[in-house]
Design an enzyme around this catalytic site. Structure first.
Site, short mmCIF file in Angstrom:
data_model
loop_
_atom_site.label_atom_id
_atom_site.label_comp_id
_atom_site.label_asym_id
_atom_site.label_seq_id
_atom_site.Cartn_x
_atom_site.Cartn_y
_atom_site.Cartn_z
N SER A 197 0.83 -1.21 0.00
CA SER A 197 0.00 0.00 0.00
C SER A 197 0.86 1.25 0.00
O SER A 197 1.97 1.27 0.56
CB SER A 197 -0.86 0.00 1.27
OG SER A 197 -1.47 1.25 1.47
N TYR B 255 -1.64 0.11 10.21
CA TYR B 255 -1.88 -0.55 8.92
C TYR B 255 -0.65 -0.42 8.03
O TYR B 255 -0.14 -1.41 7.48
CB TYR B 255 -3.11 0.06 8.25
CG TYR B 255 -3.29 -0.36 6.82
CD1 TYR B 255 -3.72 -1.64 6.51
CD2 TYR B 255 -3.02 0.52 5.77
CE1 TYR B 255 -3.87 -2.04 5.19
CE2 TYR B 255 -3.18 0.14 4.45
CZ TYR B 255 -3.60 -1.15 4.16
OH TYR B 255 -3.75 -1.54 2.85
N LYS C 211 2.18 -3.38 6.51
CA LYS C 211 2.56 -3.59 5.10
C LYS C 211 4.08 -3.44 4.94
O LYS C 211 4.72 -4.20 4.22
CB LYS C 211 1.82 -2.59 4.21
CG LYS C 211 0.31 -2.81 4.17
CD LYS C 211 -0.04 -4.13 3.50
CE LYS C 211 -1.52 -4.42 3.49
NZ LYS C 211 -1.86 -5.71 2.88
N1 UFG Z 1 -12.81 11.41 1.81
C1 UFG Z 1 -13.73 12.39 2.13
N2 UFG Z 1 -14.94 11.99 2.60
C2 UFG Z 1 -15.28 10.68 2.76
C3 UFG Z 1 -14.35 9.68 2.43
C4 UFG Z 1 -13.10 10.10 1.95
O1 UFG Z 1 -13.46 13.58 2.00
O2 UFG Z 1 -16.41 10.41 3.21
C5 UFG Z 1 -11.48 11.83 1.30
C6 UFG Z 1 -10.35 11.37 2.19
O3 UFG Z 1 -10.12 12.31 3.20
C7 UFG Z 1 -9.21 11.25 1.19
C8 UFG Z 1 -9.89 10.85 -0.12
O4 UFG Z 1 -11.27 11.19 0.06
O5 UFG Z 1 -8.61 12.49 1.00
C9 UFG Z 1 -9.80 9.38 -0.42
O6 UFG Z 1 -10.21 8.65 0.73
P1 UFG Z 1 -10.47 7.07 0.74
O7 UFG Z 1 -10.94 6.74 2.12
O8 UFG Z 1 -11.32 6.71 -0.43
O9 UFG Z 1 -9.04 6.45 0.46
P2 UFG Z 1 -7.67 6.66 1.28
O10 UFG Z 1 -6.79 7.51 0.43
O11 UFG Z 1 -7.87 7.10 2.66
O12 UFG Z 1 -7.19 5.15 1.43
C10 UFG Z 1 -6.60 4.43 0.40
C11 UFG Z 1 -6.88 2.95 0.59
C12 UFG Z 1 -6.23 2.45 1.86
C13 UFG Z 1 -4.77 2.78 1.84
C14 UFG Z 1 -4.56 4.25 1.63
C15 UFG Z 1 -3.13 4.56 1.49
O13 UFG Z 1 -8.26 2.71 0.66
O14 UFG Z 1 -6.39 1.04 1.97
O15 UFG Z 1 -5.22 4.68 0.42
O16 UFG Z 1 -2.87 5.81 1.99
F1 UFG Z 1 -4.17 2.43 2.97
#
Ligand code: UFG
Length: 342
Positions: free
Chosen positions: A124, A148, A152
């Site tokens: 990741s 997490y 990894k």
């Molecule tokens: N976001 C919002 N509102 C929401 C959900 C997400 O604004 O309701 C934003 C988050 O703050 C982030 C972006 O949308 O800026 C993407 O968020 P996600 O939760 O879709 O994905 P992440 O980047 O947090 O997570 C992904 C993978 C994880 C991994 C991570 C690595 O899903 O498994 O990238 O940093 F660990």
């Protein structure tokens, strides 16, 4: 079975795993899924390939893994099983070290004992933590900021040591933000609880969930919202097939980013979802979510040179597919999907 080499896909009932299974099968590699069905969907395995064996069990169950290797003539493993919620990991680190590190080490011990020396690991972007430079290259410093991400990073280290000691050949594929679906085969994203931006935004636009909360608009980015590298899950899957092909008879590959090299802000994603669904995404701006780096964008250079892989789909394609899948399956996968073999 037969004479073709079979691939053990752990976590093959999960979102990315089911696409990997489909891609393996389509490339003529029989796949055997090992999944505890705790978060995945056995129905997804069925949709990924009609004659794929799905075995319910833990990846650290060494007797089971050894039996599967013998029975199905496994020559390589794609290891996607694990716990993957960054937020949950900060409150319950032991669950993550147990499921992702201890179980992973058990799996590796069983595989090596059974003579399997090709391994593709689901790593990741979380291994990097907040990057000093974007796009992020694979030899950037690893400074995970969540348990997490720690797990990894640790398993990647284990793989490197097993390469040195036992000749394990591996690829650690560092996923950025996998997105999208494949409405044709019925594969899509269905987490419970759902925390990912695109499925939440699609559902909000369709009126199937409450308005979306944008987690912070005061980041040091052009529109103040976080930037991520969204890579289509169909492309992510083909990268695994490319990695398996490269490992067969080739050298160990080490860490490889899977991203597009292009970042999109949360607001850009909401505009893409508005266009894909044909309705605006109701939303409001809330506080930042803990642990979110402002920008995560991959350098895709290594994937291109080492795997000959480049993504084919853009954000609009992923969003269109996610929306079409949700229209076809408004409640996601069916809750009861029948028992797997054991
Ligand atoms: N976001 C919002 N509102 C929401 C959900 C997400 O604004 O309701 C934003 C988050 O703050 C982030 C972006 O949308 O800026 C993407 O968020 P996600 O939760 O879709 O994905 P992440 O980047 O947090 O997570 C992904 C993978 C994880 C991994 C991570 C690595 O899903 O498994 O990238 O940093 F660990």
């Amino acid at each position: 079975m037969g004479d073709a080499r079979a691939i053990l896909v752990t976590g093959g009932a999960g979102y990315i795993g089911s696409f990997v299974v489909r891609a393996c099968v389509r490339s003529g590699m029989p796949a055997v899924v090992l999944d505890d069905a705790s978060t995945g969907h056995l129905e997804a395995v069925r949709r990924a390939g009609s004659d794929v064996a799905a075995v319910r069990g833990h990846v650290g169950d060494q007797a089971l893994v050894r039996a599967l290797v013998t029975e199905h003539r496994i020559t390589a493993c794609v290891h996607l099983a694990g716990s993957s919620r960054v937020g949950e990991s900060t409150g319950n680190p032991l669950k993550y070290f147990q499921n992702n590190v201890a179980e992973g080490v058990g799996l590796l011990e069983a595989l090596l004992g059974a003579g399997v020396r090709q391994f593709v690991f689901s790593s990741s972007a979380a291994v990097y933590g907040p990057p000093a430079q974007v796009p992020i290259v694979e030899d950037a410093a690893l400074r995970p900021i969540s348990p997490y991400g720690d797990t990894k990073m640790v398993l990647e280290r284990v793989l490197e040591r097993l390469h040195e000691a036992h000749g394990l050949r591996y690829a650690a594929l560092r996923y950025f933000n996998a997105a999208g679906a494949d409405p044709e085969s019925g594969l899509g994203e269905d987490h419970d609880p759902e925390t990912h931006l695109i499925p939440l935004a699609v559902d909000a636009a369709m009126g199937q969930r409450p308005p979306l909360t944008v987690f912070g608009d005061d980041y040091p980015t052009p529109d103040g919202t976080c930037i991520r590298d969204y890579v289509d899950v169909r492309d992510v899957a083909t990268a695994h097939v490319a990695a398996l092909a490269a490992l067969e008879g080739g050298p160990s590959l080490g860490a490889i980013n899977l991203g597009t090299g292009r970042g999109h802000s949360v607001m850009e994603v909401l505009r893409a979802v508005t266009a894909g669904v044909g309705r605006p995404v109701p939303h409001s701006v809330g506080p930042r979510r803990a642990g979110d780096p402002p920008v995560l964008v991959a350098s895709g250079e290594r994937a291109r040179t080492v795997l000959g892989w480049a993504p084919r789909y853009a954000l609009a394609d992923s969003v269109a597919a996610a929306a079409a899948w949700r229209r076809a399956w408004p409640r996601g996968y069916p809750a009861h999907t029948g028992a797997a073999e054991s």
